[in-house]
Every structure is written in C-alpha cells, then in structure tokens.
Write a protein that holds these residues in place. Structure first.
Motif, PDB file in Angstrom:
ATOM      1  N   HIS A 131      42.498  48.336  46.967  1.00 25.49           N
ATOM      2  CA  HIS A 131      41.487  47.645  48.469  1.00 25.49           C
ATOM      3  C   HIS A 131      43.295  47.624  49.799  1.00 25.49           C
ATOM      4  O   HIS A 131      42.541  47.040  50.535  1.00 25.49           O
ATOM      5  CB  HIS A 131      40.922  46.896  48.109  1.00 25.49           C
ATOM      6  CG  HIS A 131      41.244  45.475  47.229  1.00 25.49           C
ATOM      7  ND1 HIS A 131      42.018  44.858  47.347  1.00 25.49           N
ATOM      8  CD2 HIS A 131      40.646  45.530  45.696  1.00 25.49           C
ATOM      9  CE1 HIS A 131      42.113  43.805  46.314  1.00 25.49           C
ATOM     10  NE2 HIS A 131      41.800  44.730  45.129  1.00 25.49           N
ATOM     11  N   PRO A 191      44.870  41.054  48.883  1.00 26.24           N
ATOM     12  CA  PRO A 191      44.960  40.144  48.673  1.00 26.24           C
ATOM     13  C   PRO A 191      44.368  39.630  46.637  1.00 26.24           C
ATOM     14  O   PRO A 191      45.362  39.843  45.937  1.00 26.24           O
ATOM     15  CB  PRO A 191      45.522  38.796  49.029  1.00 26.24           C
ATOM     16  CG  PRO A 191      45.993  39.259  50.820  1.00 26.24           C
ATOM     17  CD  PRO A 191      44.832  40.418  50.814  1.00 26.24           C
ATOM     18  N   HIS A 192      43.425  39.509  47.672  1.00 25.55           N
ATOM     19  CA  HIS A 192      42.498  39.142  46.284  1.00 25.55           C
ATOM     20  C   HIS A 192      41.424  40.252  46.044  1.00 25.55           C
ATOM     21  O   HIS A 192      40.743  40.692  47.024  1.00 25.55           O
ATOM     22  CB  HIS A 192      41.844  38.453  46.100  1.00 25.55           C
ATOM     23  CG  HIS A 192      42.788  37.021  46.420  1.00 25.55           C
ATOM     24  ND1 HIS A 192      43.524  36.361  44.899  1.00 25.55           N
ATOM     25  CD2 HIS A 192      43.034  36.483  47.157  1.00 25.55           C
ATOM     26  CE1 HIS A 192      44.471  35.822  45.183  1.00 25.55           C
ATOM     27  NE2 HIS A 192      43.880  35.920  46.973  1.00 25.55           N
ATOM     28  N   ASN A 193      40.483  41.490  45.269  1.00 29.58           N
ATOM     29  CA  ASN A 193      39.916  41.695  44.806  1.00 29.58           C
ATOM     30  C   ASN A 193      38.518  41.457  45.503  1.00 29.58           C
ATOM     31  O   ASN A 193      37.767  40.501  45.919  1.00 29.58           O
ATOM     32  CB  ASN A 193      39.474  42.353  43.508  1.00 29.58           C
ATOM     33  CG  ASN A 193      38.849  43.253  43.051  1.00 29.58           C
ATOM     34  OD1 ASN A 193      37.640  43.530  44.457  1.00 29.58           O
ATOM     35  ND2 ASN A 193      38.292  43.694  42.078  1.00 29.58           N
ATOM     36  N   PRO A 194      37.629  41.872  46.993  1.00 30.06           N
ATOM     37  CA  PRO A 194      36.901  41.568  47.394  1.00 30.06           C
ATOM     38  C   PRO A 194      35.723  41.858  46.598  1.00 30.06           C
ATOM     39  O   PRO A 194      34.569  41.326  46.586  1.00 30.06           O
ATOM     40  CB  PRO A 194      37.040  42.862  48.830  1.00 30.06           C
ATOM     41  CG  PRO A 194      37.336  43.383  48.662  1.00 30.06           C
ATOM     42  CD  PRO A 194      38.539  43.338  47.122  1.00 30.06           C
ATOM     43  N   ASN A 223      33.842  41.077  43.737  1.00 29.21           N
ATOM     44  CA  ASN A 223      33.026  40.424  43.481  1.00 29.21           C
ATOM     45  C   ASN A 223      32.530  39.016  44.439  1.00 29.21           C
ATOM     46  O   ASN A 223      31.547  37.899  44.340  1.00 29.21           O
ATOM     47  CB  ASN A 223      33.144  39.417  41.452  1.00 29.21           C
ATOM     48  CG  ASN A 223      35.136  38.495  42.137  1.00 29.21           C
ATOM     49  OD1 ASN A 223      34.989  38.333  43.088  1.00 29.21           O
ATOM     50  ND2 ASN A 223      35.028  37.741  41.320  1.00 29.21           N
ATOM     51  N   GLY A 253      32.154  34.307  44.387  1.00 31.32           N
ATOM     52  CA  GLY A 253      33.415  35.095  44.378  1.00 31.32           C
ATOM     53  C   GLY A 253      34.745  34.310  44.120  1.00 31.32           C
ATOM     54  O   GLY A 253      34.369  33.276  44.228  1.00 31.32           O
ATOM     55  N   TYR A 254      35.625  34.921  43.737  1.00 29.92           N
ATOM     56  CA  TYR A 254      36.801  34.620  43.521  1.00 29.92           C
ATOM     57  C   TYR A 254      36.733  32.774  42.939  1.00 29.92           C
ATOM     58  O   TYR A 254      35.987  32.738  41.940  1.00 29.92           O
ATOM     59  CB  TYR A 254      37.305  34.070  45.431  1.00 29.92           C
ATOM     60  CG  TYR A 254      37.534  35.523  46.130  1.00 29.92           C
ATOM     61  CD1 TYR A 254      38.376  36.600  45.730  1.00 29.92           C
ATOM     62  CD2 TYR A 254      36.312  35.240  47.905  1.00 29.92           C
ATOM     63  CE1 TYR A 254      38.409  37.247  46.838  1.00 29.92           C
ATOM     64  CE2 TYR A 254      37.301  36.536  47.792  1.00 29.92           C
ATOM     65  CZ  TYR A 254      37.129  37.029  47.822  1.00 29.92           C
ATOM     66  OH  TYR A 254      37.703  38.749  48.459  1.00 29.92           O
ATOM     67  N   MET A 255      37.753  31.725  43.591  1.00 26.30           N
ATOM     68  CA  MET A 255      37.427  30.648  42.927  1.00 26.30           C
ATOM     69  C   MET A 255      36.296  29.772  44.195  1.00 26.30           C
ATOM     70  O   MET A 255      35.808  28.079  43.957  1.00 26.30           O
ATOM     71  CB  MET A 255      38.579  29.377  43.295  1.00 26.30           C
ATOM     72  CG  MET A 255      39.410  30.169  42.413  1.00 26.30           C
ATOM     73  SD  MET A 255      38.837  30.200  40.402  1.00 26.30           S
ATOM     74  CE  MET A 255      39.315  31.982  40.136  1.00 26.30           C
ATOM     75  N   ASP A 256      35.171  30.791  44.478  1.00 23.60           N
ATOM     76  CA  ASP A 256      34.180  30.102  45.180  1.00 23.60           C
ATOM     77  C   ASP A 256      32.862  29.843  44.141  1.00 23.60           C
ATOM     78  O   ASP A 256      32.623  30.691  43.962  1.00 23.60           O
ATOM     79  CB  ASP A 256      33.421  30.990  46.798  1.00 23.60           C
ATOM     80  CG  ASP A 256      35.282  30.267  47.120  1.00 23.60           C
ATOM     81  OD1 ASP A 256      35.893  29.686  46.849  1.00 23.60           O
ATOM     82  OD2 ASP A 256      35.828  31.141  47.949  1.00 23.60           O
TER      83      ASP A 256
END
Length: 200
Positions: free
Chosen positions: A9, A12-15, A17, A182-185
């Motif tokens: 993608h 910086p981080h996989n979108p 999830n 997702g992420y840490m959210d």
C-alpha cells in the motif's frame, strides 16, 4: 488511492484493519493442560442465531504454540472456549492481558482480572464481564497465509450481568462496549439510535 494487497500500500501503516471498523472485541478465555488463558481478539463476531454461533480469528503465532497462539491451541485441545464482552471500564486490564506471554501464563492473574467458572463447559470466564458466552468448538478453519485460523463455536451458555438488563433487554448503553478501530485506536459505544426495517 487504489492498491492491490499483494503489491503493498505504500503507507507507513497497513490501512486494512482500520477500514474494517469498528470491530467488537472478543475477550477469549480458555483452559488447557498448560493452565488458564485470557486474550482479546478484534477479529470476532456473532455468525448465526439458531443455534447461536460465534467466531474469533487468530492471525499470528508464538514459538511455543506450534504455529498459532494460546487461545486457538487451547480451544483445539479442550474443544471449548468462552467469549467475554469488554466494557469501557475494563479497557486497561483487557490491554494488559494482550501481551505475548509464554504458554502457561495465566493472564487473569497478570492483568488482575477476577475469574469465575463456566456452567456448561470446563473453562474460566471473566467474573464481572457484562456478558459471557460459553462455547463448544464447532470447527477450526485454517485460512490462507501463515498462522491464520478461525475458530467457530456454538454458544451453550450465556451469562448476563444483572445491571445490564433493563426493561427486559440487554442494554449495551449500561456498560459502554469497546470496539477496535485499527492501529492502536479503540472507541466506546456512546450513542444509540434505532431504525425500523421496511419489512417490519
């Protein structure tokens, strides 16, 4: 923006999830030869009404669990598991139970979570969860990719905390369920509205 997952993608981080959100959190408790285990999974949901059935999916592995994690390994071994619903007030202890501890570590103790026994299966549950679903494993499906397993279970017993039953309904606003974004959210359910279906 468009991307094919096999090509990456470029972010910086996989979108992925974060796109599929919010997702309910199944706080899965199991018991096996190594002892009791407790871990949260955000790849979790109900999948059928009659008989009631749920699923949770594990997508990584620990070196001491033969290609999977403790929850899947112990559900496979015992044939049972329990889904505990996470309320906002339990966010910190839920998070504390998510660590990659060695097999045999009792996360109830690590996180300071009160434990109770299930009624229809040989398994622990979170004593003060708003709801707990006692489940017998229906099947465990290995998905494409390394360490991707989905565990399906039939609900054989349901615990509902008394203060969450209002006017004859299980009231999610009584405890504020948490969901993963997702992420840490994460998020807390704070607003509720109803819609009447056209065919009702």
């Amino acid at each position: 923006m468009f991307y094919r997952p096999e090509d990456g993608h470029g972010l910086p981080h996989n979108p992925f999830n974060a796109v599929v959100s919010p997702r309910p959190i199944g706080w899965i408790s199991t018991r096996g030869a190594a002892g009791d285990n407790l871990a949260p999974y955000s790849f979790f949901n109900a999948v059928a009404y009659v008989p009631p059935q749920v699923m949770f999916a594990s997508t990584s592995a620990k070196p001491d669990r033969d290609g999977t994690k403790d929850s899947v390994a112990q559900a496979r071994e015992s044939g049972v598991f329990c889904v505990n619903i996470v309320e906002y007030a339990a966010r910190d202890v839920m998070n504390a139970s998510s660590g990659a501890h060695p097999a045999g570590t009792d996360e109830f103790g690590v996180a300071g979570v009160a434990k109770a026994e299930c009624d229809t299966i040989e398994c622990p549950r979170v004593a003060d969860a708003p709801a707990s679903l006692e489940c017998r494993v229906g099947r465990i499906v290995q998905l494409p990719g390394d360490a991707n397993f989905t565990v399906f279970g039939e609900v054989t017993g349901v615990h509902l905390r008394d203060d969450c039953i209002r006017d004859g309904r299980f009231d999610v606003m009584a405890f504020g369920p948490m969901a993963r974004l997702g992420y840490m959210d994460y998020t807390r359910v704070e607003n509720l509205f109803s819609l009447t279906r056209p065919d009702v």
